[in-house]
Design a protein around this motif. Structure first.
Motif, PDB file in Angstrom:
ATOM      1  N   GLU A 110       0.044  -3.167  -5.041  1.00 36.89           N
ATOM      2  CA  GLU A 110       0.431  -3.662  -6.350  1.00 36.89           C
ATOM      3  C   GLU A 110       0.969  -5.079  -6.246  1.00 36.89           C
ATOM      4  OE1 GLU A 110       3.517  -2.507  -9.993  1.00 36.89           O
ATOM      5  OE2 GLU A 110       3.289  -1.186  -8.260  1.00 36.89           O
ATOM      6  N   ARG A 121       0.659  15.808 -14.916  1.00 40.33           N
ATOM      7  CA  ARG A 121       0.386  14.394 -14.660  1.00 40.33           C
ATOM      8  C   ARG A 121       0.015  13.742 -15.983  1.00 40.33           C
ATOM      9  NH1 ARG A 121      -1.603  12.037  -9.045  1.00 40.33           N
ATOM     10  NH2 ARG A 121      -1.369  10.221 -10.391  1.00 40.33           N
ATOM     11  N   SER A 139      -1.776   7.728 -17.532  1.00 43.15           N
ATOM     12  CA  SER A 139      -1.463   6.409 -16.987  1.00 43.15           C
ATOM     13  C   SER A 139      -1.475   6.383 -15.462  1.00 43.15           C
ATOM     14  CB  SER A 139      -0.093   5.945 -17.492  1.00 43.15           C
ATOM     15  OG  SER A 139       0.919   6.871 -17.115  1.00 43.15           O
ATOM     16  N   GLY A 140      -1.394   7.549 -14.837  1.00 44.64           N
ATOM     17  CA  GLY A 140      -1.407   7.614 -13.384  1.00 44.64           C
ATOM     18  C   GLY A 140      -2.794   7.563 -12.777  1.00 44.64           C
ATOM     19  N   GLU A 167     -13.803   3.389 -16.585  1.00 47.53           N
ATOM     20  CA  GLU A 167     -12.402   3.679 -16.855  1.00 47.53           C
ATOM     21  C   GLU A 167     -12.131   5.146 -16.507  1.00 47.53           C
ATOM     22  OE1 GLU A 167     -10.238   1.402 -17.749  1.00 47.53           O
ATOM     23  OE2 GLU A 167     -11.779  -0.153 -17.954  1.00 47.53           O
ATOM     24  N   ASN A 198       3.116  10.529 -10.468  1.00 48.55           N
ATOM     25  CA  ASN A 198       2.792   9.806 -11.699  1.00 48.55           C
ATOM     26  C   ASN A 198       2.943   8.292 -11.616  1.00 48.55           C
ATOM     27  OD1 ASN A 198       2.067  11.740 -13.995  1.00 48.55           O
ATOM     28  ND2 ASN A 198       3.814  12.760 -13.041  1.00 48.55           N
ATOM     29  N   TRP A 199       2.813   7.743 -10.416  1.00 50.13           N
ATOM     30  CA  TRP A 199       2.795   6.294 -10.295  1.00 50.13           C
ATOM     31  C   TRP A 199       1.546   5.738 -10.971  1.00 50.13           C
ATOM     32  CZ3 TRP A 199       6.439   3.143  -7.768  1.00 50.13           C
ATOM     33  CH2 TRP A 199       7.498   3.846  -7.163  1.00 50.13           C
ATOM     34  N   ASP A 200       1.692   4.623 -11.662  1.00 45.61           N
ATOM     35  CA  ASP A 200       0.556   4.014 -12.363  1.00 45.61           C
ATOM     36  C   ASP A 200      -0.615   3.791 -11.408  1.00 45.61           C
ATOM     37  OD1 ASP A 200       2.080   3.944 -14.644  1.00 45.61           O
ATOM     38  OD2 ASP A 200       2.343   1.764 -14.670  1.00 45.61           O
ATOM     39  N   SER A 201      -1.796   4.244 -11.840  1.00 45.36           N
ATOM     40  CA  SER A 201      -3.058   4.021 -11.115  1.00 45.36           C
ATOM     41  C   SER A 201      -3.008   4.469  -9.660  1.00 45.36           C
ATOM     42  CB  SER A 201      -3.467   2.540 -11.185  1.00 45.36           C
ATOM     43  OG  SER A 201      -3.679   2.147 -12.526  1.00 45.36           O
ATOM     44  N   SER A 202      -2.213   5.507  -9.377  1.00 51.69           N
ATOM     45  CA  SER A 202      -2.146   6.030  -8.010  1.00 51.69           C
ATOM     46  C   SER A 202      -3.260   7.036  -7.732  1.00 51.69           C
ATOM     47  CB  SER A 202      -0.789   6.691  -7.765  1.00 51.69           C
ATOM     48  OG  SER A 202      -0.549   7.715  -8.727  1.00 51.69           O
ATOM     49  N   THR A 221      -6.858   5.861 -12.634  1.00 49.35           N
ATOM     50  CA  THR A 221      -7.827   4.822 -12.916  1.00 49.35           C
ATOM     51  C   THR A 221      -9.226   5.428 -12.874  1.00 49.35           C
ATOM     52  OG1 THR A 221      -8.499   2.566 -12.329  1.00 49.35           O
ATOM     53  CG2 THR A 221      -8.048   4.078 -10.500  1.00 49.35           C
TER      54      THR A 221
END
Length: 284
Positions: A282, A102, A105-106, A64, A176-180, A108
Motif C-alpha cells: 500500500e 467480510r 471493500s476488502g 472489478e 477486512n483490510w481494504d483490497s486484501s 478487489t
C-alpha cells in the motif's frame, strides 16, 4: 455464459465475458444498474439472451470485484479436515461451523493486486468457492439448498494473520483490510449439482501448488452451510457465502510463507474459472 463487472474509459459496466473481450449489457437493462440488481431480479438468463446477438464492445478493460456492492458476505472457516488438523489443538470436527463476516471493500477484482498494508506484513491467501444466493429463504432444508443458488464465483480470502489474533475470539479485524482479497473473475450461473459436488479447488503461488482439494471433503458441505446459516438469518438474493479453504495457507508452513510484493496467486476450479492476483504494498 459468464458475467462480470468491469471498468473501461472511466465507466463501470456489467456484461458478458467472451474470449475476445466484454459485451456490455448495462445499457440494455437500465432498470438494473448493477450485476447485484440483476441477481436480485433473478434475471441472469435475460443477460444471456441479450448477449447472444451482440458483438464485443470492450477489449481494453479492468475487472472489478464481481459484485462491488454485495450487501452481505459470510465466510465459513476451518471447513476441511486437514485444515482443522493444522491448528494442532487435538480437536475433532466441531459440531457447528465457524462463521465471520467480510465486507465488499476488502475485495478487489481479477488481475488486480492484493494490497499489503504497512501496519503488518502477514498477508496470506485462501482459495475458496463462493456461492451467490438467488432465491430468498429461511430455514432452508439441505434437500432444497441448491435451489437457492443463482451463481458461483471464486475468492482469494486474503487475511492479515497477525490481526486475527488481536482479540480473544474475533477475526474480523484481520479479515477486512481494504483490497486484501479478491472475488471473481465472474459469475457462472449455477445449473447442475456437479458444479459443486465434483469440484476440485487448486491454489498456486508463483506457479507452486499450495492448496489442492475437493469440495466433497468439506466438513460442512455447502448444502449444510445454507441450511445452518438460513436458520438464524433470511438468506436473500445477492448474499454471498465464501464456503471454506483447504489446507496449505501460508501461515501453516514452518516458517510461514506470507505473500509479498511481486507474488502471483492463482485460484482455479474447473467449470468456474481462474482468479489471478498479484501483490503490492500500500502506498501511504
Amino acid at each position: 455464459m459468464k458475467y462480470a463487472t468491469y471498468t473501461s474509459g472511466g465507466e463501470t459496466f456489467f456484461g458478458a465475458v467472451t474470449d475476445a473481450g466484454m459485451i456490455a449489457l448495462s445499457s440494455d437493462f437500465p432498470q438494473w444498474p448493477t450485476l447485484l440488481d440483476v441477481v436480485q431480479a433473478g434475471a441472469l438468463d435475460q443477460l444471456a439472451e441479450a448477449a447472444a446477438d451482440k458483438e464485443v464492445t470492450h477489449t481494453d478493460f479492468q475487472y472489478e470485484m464481481v459484485m462491488p456492492n454485495a450487501p452481505r458476505i459470510l465466510c465459513v472457516g476451518v471447513n476441511f479436515p486437514d485444515r482443522n488438523a493444522e491448528y494442532k489443538d487435538g480437536s475433532a470436527q466441531p459440531k457447528y461451523m465457524s462463521l465471520f463476516p467480510r465486507f465488499a471493500s476488502g475485495f478487489t477484482g481479477h488481475e488486480r493486486n492484493l494490497v499489503r498494508p504497512p501496519e503488518n506484513h502477514t498477508l496470506d491467501y485462501e482459495g475458496e468457492v463462493v456461492i451467490v444466493i438467488g432465491k430468498e429463504g429461511r430455514r432452508i432444508s439441505q434437500e432444497d439448498a441448491y435451489d437457492h443458488i443463482a451463481a458461483l464465483t471464486l475468492c482469494n480470502e486474503g487475511t492479515i494473520r497477525d490481526w486475527v489474533r488481536h482479540a480473544k475470539f474475533n477475526v474480523t479485524q484481520g479479515k477486512n483490510w481494504d483490497s486484501s482479497g479478491a472475488i471473481g473473475p465472474w459469475l457462472v450461473p449455477f445449473t447442475d449439482a456437479k458444479q459443486l459436488d465434483d469440484a476440485r479447488i487448486v491454489t498456486r503461488v508463483n506457479g507452486e501448488v499450495r492448496q489442492d482439494d475437493v469440495l466433497s471433503r468439506m466438513m460442512f458441505p455447502i448444502r449444510r452451510e445454507i441450511e445452518y446459516i438460513s436458520t438464524f438469518m433470511t438468506l436473500k438474493p445477492g448474499d454471498m457465502i465464501v464456503t471454506g479453504t483447504p489446507t496449505g495457507a501460508g501461515a501453516r508452513f514452518d516458517p510461514p510463507r506470507y505473500l509479498k510484493p511481486g507474488d502471483v496467486v492463482e485460484i482455479e476450479v474447473e467449470g468456474i474459472g481462474l482468479l489471478r492476483n498479484g501483490v503490492e504494498d500500500e502506498v501511504v
